[in-house]
Design an enzyme around this catalytic site. Sequence first.
Site, PDB file in Angstrom:
ATOM      1  N   CYS A  32     -30.202  -7.340   7.541  1.00  0.00           N
ATOM      2  CA  CYS A  32     -29.497  -6.237   6.895  1.00  0.00           C
ATOM      3  C   CYS A  32     -28.681  -5.516   7.963  1.00  0.00           C
ATOM      4  CB  CYS A  32     -30.473  -5.238   6.264  1.00  0.00           C
ATOM      5  SG  CYS A  32     -31.502  -5.927   4.950  1.00  0.00           S
ATOM      6  N   GLY A  84     -25.724  -9.132   5.614  1.00  0.00           N
ATOM      7  CA  GLY A  84     -26.307  -9.132   4.272  1.00  0.00           C
ATOM      8  C   GLY A  84     -25.234  -9.040   3.224  1.00  0.00           C
ATOM      9  N   ASN A 119     -33.316  -1.877   8.346  1.00  0.00           N
ATOM     10  CA  ASN A 119     -33.116  -3.273   8.747  1.00  0.00           C
ATOM     11  C   ASN A 119     -34.413  -3.741   9.393  1.00  0.00           C
ATOM     12  OD1 ASN A 119     -31.281  -4.832  11.491  1.00  0.00           O
ATOM     13  ND2 ASN A 119     -32.272  -5.776   9.740  1.00  0.00           N
TER      14      ASN A 119
END
Length: 486
Positions: free
Chosen positions: A24, A51, A125
Amino acid sequence: MCDEVIQPSDEPESLDSDRPKDECGVFGVFGADEEVARLTYFGLFALQHRGQESAGIAVTDGRELFIHKRMGLVTQVFDEQVLSSLNGIAAIGHTRYSTTGSSVVRNAQPVVAETPEGPIAVAHNGNLLNTLELRCMLESEGVQFETTNDSEVIAKLIAHRMRGDLGRAVCQAMAELHGAYSLTILTPDTLIGVRDPHGLRPLCLGRLPSGSLVLSSETCGLHVVGAEFQREIEPGEVVVIDGNGMREMQGAPSPRKSLCVFEFIYLARPDSNMYGRSLHLSRRRMGQELAAEKPVHGGQIVIPVPDTGTPAAIGFAEASRIPFAEGMIKSRYIHRTFIQPDQRMRSLGARMKYTPLREVLAGKSVVMVDDSIVRGTTTGKIVKMLFEAGASEVHVRITSPPIKWPCFYGIDMAERNQLIAHRMTVREIEEHIGATSLGYLSLPGLMRAIGLPREKFCTACLSGEYPIELPQDLRLSKLALEPEPA
């Protein structure tokens, strides 16, 4: 609820499933005179490679939080009308690939939680190892959940520990969090950046010409908004940014630095820097080391699997004195789609993404350089395409050592029994993908290319050495503790 096991995403296999999935991206900016939502949009755009499932931005005007998040790419989720409506003094943003929690809009981020002092929004993340344990504990204390992801657990844990001072609440929560996390956190008047004690996931700090401060997963997110890189957030560090400036605190002791080595191999953009190293130059040196360790005698051209294999292919060509060439064209418009691929699309697989250049390949002994092989499915299809385009030989060279162990810290690779290098020897993989020869870069060669000691990295997927102890249930469910192949 505590009997429910929170499962990783079970989405259908994508057209590019034979790679470690990007985790992410998180971003944040504090500046009363800045267009914070627009800056965050451009930051997320630069982090899109991390992502592609969903994106979101939370903004504060100093009193309230406003959030917009949807499924899709950053450019699909936000338009001019949405950005113009998100006015404020600070913002955080997130672009998601799911690791814990299914790929549905309710799991999109940032996640919002209520505290006695007002709302907080969290963008995360990484991946927690004790999600279920923390969730059960919080539920037993009356906390309710709306999603199935570990990021909400982080947000609700911080909110539950909130007793007037957000920084202290974050530090208290960090003592209970086990796993990988880089966070941007937003309240009505404060922006916070957090990095886990091992520094598994990256996070850096930048400064705009106006003096406003920016947080980003990678330095490429700073560059796109015109921010100058200041430094990396240290493992276990908490930075608190508000109208009075920035203050730093050590939220949790750091036993060792353990940045994911795959940030250098594949995950991060090549125009980013980590540990003071250019990722482009590091990948180029990986190719040079690979040429020294696994030379190809009689090779006529070196081609990359675009785009991630390009710097290493350049390095391989330089060291081997074999000419570099473009052997494949990659479609720039193959992204995650809301149209589910049918069986015919799946069978086309790599052909939808890569087109071989017959004029370049015909009759040539080809060295094909790529960054990794996970399951072996896509690599075999590309090798077959190159032969069909007229290549006389296809020598595959890989800039990561064989991936034999799964990741528990935020990269969706596979369970161990799905990793081809766990099940097969190099010679067997060579036969399986149909290559003339196959060579991997060694772990010492990888470290030489990066120019930093191995102790600064997590190499678990390559070595089986996990820097954070794994709960037994996770080990049993994902490691499938089988004997090593002979």
